[in-house]
Write an enzyme that holds these catalytic residues in place. Structure first.
Site, PDB file in Angstrom:
ATOM      1  N   GLU A  80       1.088  -1.268   0.075  1.00 34.27           N
ATOM      2  CA  GLU A  80       0.102   0.302  -0.037  1.00 34.27           C
ATOM      3  C   GLU A  80       1.133   1.161  -0.074  1.00 34.27           C
ATOM      4  O   GLU A  80       0.719   2.138  -0.039  1.00 34.27           O
ATOM      5  CB  GLU A  80      -0.682  -0.044   1.195  1.00 34.27           C
ATOM      6  CG  GLU A  80      -0.334   0.127   2.446  1.00 34.27           C
ATOM      7  CD  GLU A  80      -1.406  -0.639   3.948  1.00 34.27           C
ATOM      8  OE1 GLU A  80      -1.477  -1.388   2.956  1.00 34.27           O
ATOM      9  OE2 GLU A  80      -1.058  -0.016   4.743  1.00 34.27           O
ATOM     10  N   SER A  81       1.802   0.555  -0.334  1.00 32.91           N
ATOM     11  CA  SER A  81       2.707   1.817   0.494  1.00 32.91           C
ATOM     12  C   SER A  81       3.597   2.767  -0.991  1.00 32.91           C
ATOM     13  O   SER A  81       3.884   3.898  -1.185  1.00 32.91           O
ATOM     14  CB  SER A  81       4.141   2.512   1.660  1.00 32.91           C
ATOM     15  OG  SER A  81       5.038   1.225   0.213  1.00 32.91           O
TER      16      SER A  81
END
Lengths: 316, 324
Positions: A80-81
């Site tokens: 998700e980063s």
């Protein structure tokens, strides 16, 4: 891809490393393995070859790397980063760990990752949770107990991406510890949507994701039936159906033919131990941080080098 | 309510070193000027490229009453909460990562130590969208995330509606985050404020645009010509930036992609010492100091090792194109 210098220049002399993928009889059942290793292997098997898997740090990431090294070499890992396609040579310590950049296909931003997620781009997600109910609705925000959301009994980290993953990923695997207080009739706070309160509700809401498909614990593996109710499918070796029932608050549905969870193979266990040689995730030991800074850094460099060698073999 | 980006005064400096220099300042000055008691603030990075040095400077200045508008946040928030700087957090995830918990955050939420921390939860996509709404200067951005869960139940800022255009779809409206200041740490920035990010971006490009003011701290202050050579790395343009500060190792103990690996033993020690509030206060006494002094305490050899680790794993910087 730019050349990498070898770690050997500064790393402490290591013992001759065993190439984990060249272990004898890799498909034979492992002689010894921990429950956590069984859990990691069971979760890895939920990722099919060629799939795009949305994962986090810790156990789910290890399961993803293991899948890539074993039955699913063409799966792609998404975090998700902002990384897509990572093949990190070791345990990832945070969601922006720079080793997620190793061999990544894409380094982008979080908004774009979740836009693609909401569009249904990702086949399978793996999340953790503090509580779960019989329909796979999870809580990772707060154990409220008799207290309030503002001052809960235990403040958990929060949704992170778990809500978005459960909403929109093709299907979601939940990894948890099997505990009666966690397998609850009603979650204190619903952070991520499982099969909600009734069948069909997810479709009414227009969710592109199918919701939870499996719950993998240190005692068992559960699926979900057509009603969206959790069903016990396999128990780990040495665990009975009654043992699992003891750790669930509701009247658990049990498959007609509950089998034993397939044990990890020698190859899988050797691979897992290569990913996490200092047992940071697998056994939760702090060895690698209790040593001096110098010993820590050379140990980590050494591990990276060993796993890079394995990964190159896998890729070739 | 709209808030336009005032670009006019920010364009003068193109190619003019003297004017550009107005944005370049030291860390203490930048924090003093833009982070005051009661400010709302967003930090860049996410367990990597976090502006840790800037956060320690905020603690050093004794700033209080802050609202942190954020996505997922690790050590720097835990330190600021333990030091009593923060009253409220709006975001998706707090804690640390694998090797320790956010002890101060839990202590503040559960036990009001040193005082209560108010939490307002969103999902990760929700946090991206609140900065997107802020960056677009819109009253909301809709999403399917968070529907039918307790996130909107306990966060009154979120609204659930039926699509007014007739699809019948329920949607969660995410209102804008408009922090008074965004603090972003990047690898390279020029005096105009063109900030280049290598590796993952998280929500930093949106935070800079949503914020009233933006402080960029950078590993290296480079001439504008260096930026012009590789404009594709610029994720934060000059017109959103108010202050530029060169802060080498500004993310320590976290990762900075292409520059240095995370100092996990340092971070673990923080995790252990922050379990007990008195020991945490001793940690503060030891480590809250001007950044140059902090780096001296960490030690040159140790920092060089972290740089070596990152070079080993991620090769040469793609911008420089050559290993050292």
């Amino acid at each position: 891809m730019s050349d990498r210098s070898t770690a050997g220049e500064t790393a402490a002399p290591a013992e001759a490393s065993v190439n984990p993928v060249r272990v004898d009889r890799p498909d034979a059942t492992a002689d010894d393995y921990t429950t956590t290793e069984l859990l990691a292997v069971a979760a890895a098997r939920e990722i099919d070859d060629g799939e795009t898997a949305f994962i986090g740090v810790g156990m789910s990431l290890m399961s993803g790397i293991l899948a890539k090294h074993t039955h699913a070499p063409d799966c792609q890992l998404v975090t998700e980063s902002g990384y897509i396609g990572s093949f990190p040579p070791g345990v990832v310590q945070s969601i922006s760990d720079t080793i997620l950049g190793v061999d990544a296909l894409v380094a982008t931003d979080q908004c774009e990752i979740f836009i693609d997620n909401q569009r249904g781009a990702f086949d399978v997600g793996i999340i953790g949770a503090g509580q779960i109910d019989s329909r796979g609705n999870t809580n990772s925000t707060a154990v409220i107990g008799d207290a309030t959301y503002d001052r809960p009994k235990v403040r958990l980290p929060g949704s992170g991406g778990s809500n978005d993953i459960m909403t929109s990923c093709g299907r979601t695997v939940v990894m948890m510890r099997q505990q009666r207080r966690a397998f609850t009739t009603k979650v204190d706070y619903m952070t991520a949507p499982g099969h909600l309160e009734r069948p069909g509700r997810r479709e009414e809401l227009g969710f592109v994701g199918g919701g939870p498909c499996a719950v993998v614990t240190d005692m068992a593996v559960f699926g979900f039936d057509d009603d969206g109710e959790m069903v016990l499918e396999t128990t780990h070796p040495g665990v009975s159906v009654d043992d699992v029932r003891e750790e669930v608050q509701w009247d658990l549905r049990v498959a007609d033919d509950v089998r034993t969870t397939p044990e990890p193979t020698r190859g899988e266990v050797a691979m897992l131990r290569a990913i996490d040689p200092a047992d940071v995730v697998l056994r939760g030991t702090d060895y690698v941080y209790e040593v001096s800074f110098e010993e820590w850094s050379s140990t980590v460099l050494d591990h990276w080098e060993q796993l890079r060698t394995v990964q190159n073999d896998t890729n070739n | 309510m709209t808030h336009t980006i005032d670009a006019i005064n920010q364009q003068d400096g193109i190619g003019d070193e003297m004017d550009d220099r107005e944005k370049v300042m030291d860390l203490a000055t930048a924090i003093e000027r833009y982070v005051t008691d009661g400010s709302s603030i967003a930090f860049g990075g996410m367990g990597g490229r976090d502006p840790e040095a800037a956060a320690r400077e905020i603690v050093r200045q004794g700033t209080t009453g802050l609202t942190v508008l954020d996505d997922a946040r690790t050590t720097l928030l835990d330190i600021m909460v333990g030091a009593g700087c923060v009253d409220e957090y709006v975001g998706s995830w707090v804690g640390t990562s694998l090797i320790s918990q956010g002890h101060n955050i839990r202590n503040a939420v559960e036990n009001d130590v040193p005082h209560h921390l108010e939490m307002r939860d969103v999902s990760n996509f929700g946090s991206s969208l609140m900065f997107l709404a802020g960056a677009m200067d819109l009253p909301f951005v809709p999403t399917r995330s968070m529907l039918d869960t307790d996130i909107p139940t306990y966060n009154d800022d979120l609204e659930v509606i039926e699509d007014p255009l007739g699809s019948g779809d329920p949607l969660v409206l995410v209102p804008p985050a408009r922090p008074d200041v965004a603090v972003i740490h990047v690898q390279r920035c020029d005096p105009m404020g063109n900030a280049q990010i290598l590796g993952n971006v998280v929500n930093d490009h949106l935070k800079a645009r949503a914020a009233e003011h933006t402080i960029v701290t950078c590993e290296e202050l480079v001439p504008t010509e260096e930026i012009q050579r590789r404009p594709e790395f610029t994720r934060i343009p000059f017109y959103t930036v108010d202050a530029v500060v060169e802060v080498p190792f500004g993310s320590h103990p976290w990762h900075c992609y292409g520059q240095y690996y995370a100092d996990l033993p340092f971070y673990r020690e923080y995790g252990l010492r922050s379990q007990d509030y008195d020991e945490f206060c001793e940690w503060l006494d030891e480590w809250i100091c001007p950044h140059e002094e902090y780096l001296e305490k960490v030690g040159t050899d140790r920092l060089a090792t972290l740089e070596h680790m990152e070079r080993t794993i991620n090769g040469a910087s793609p911008v420089e194109g050559a290993d050292e």
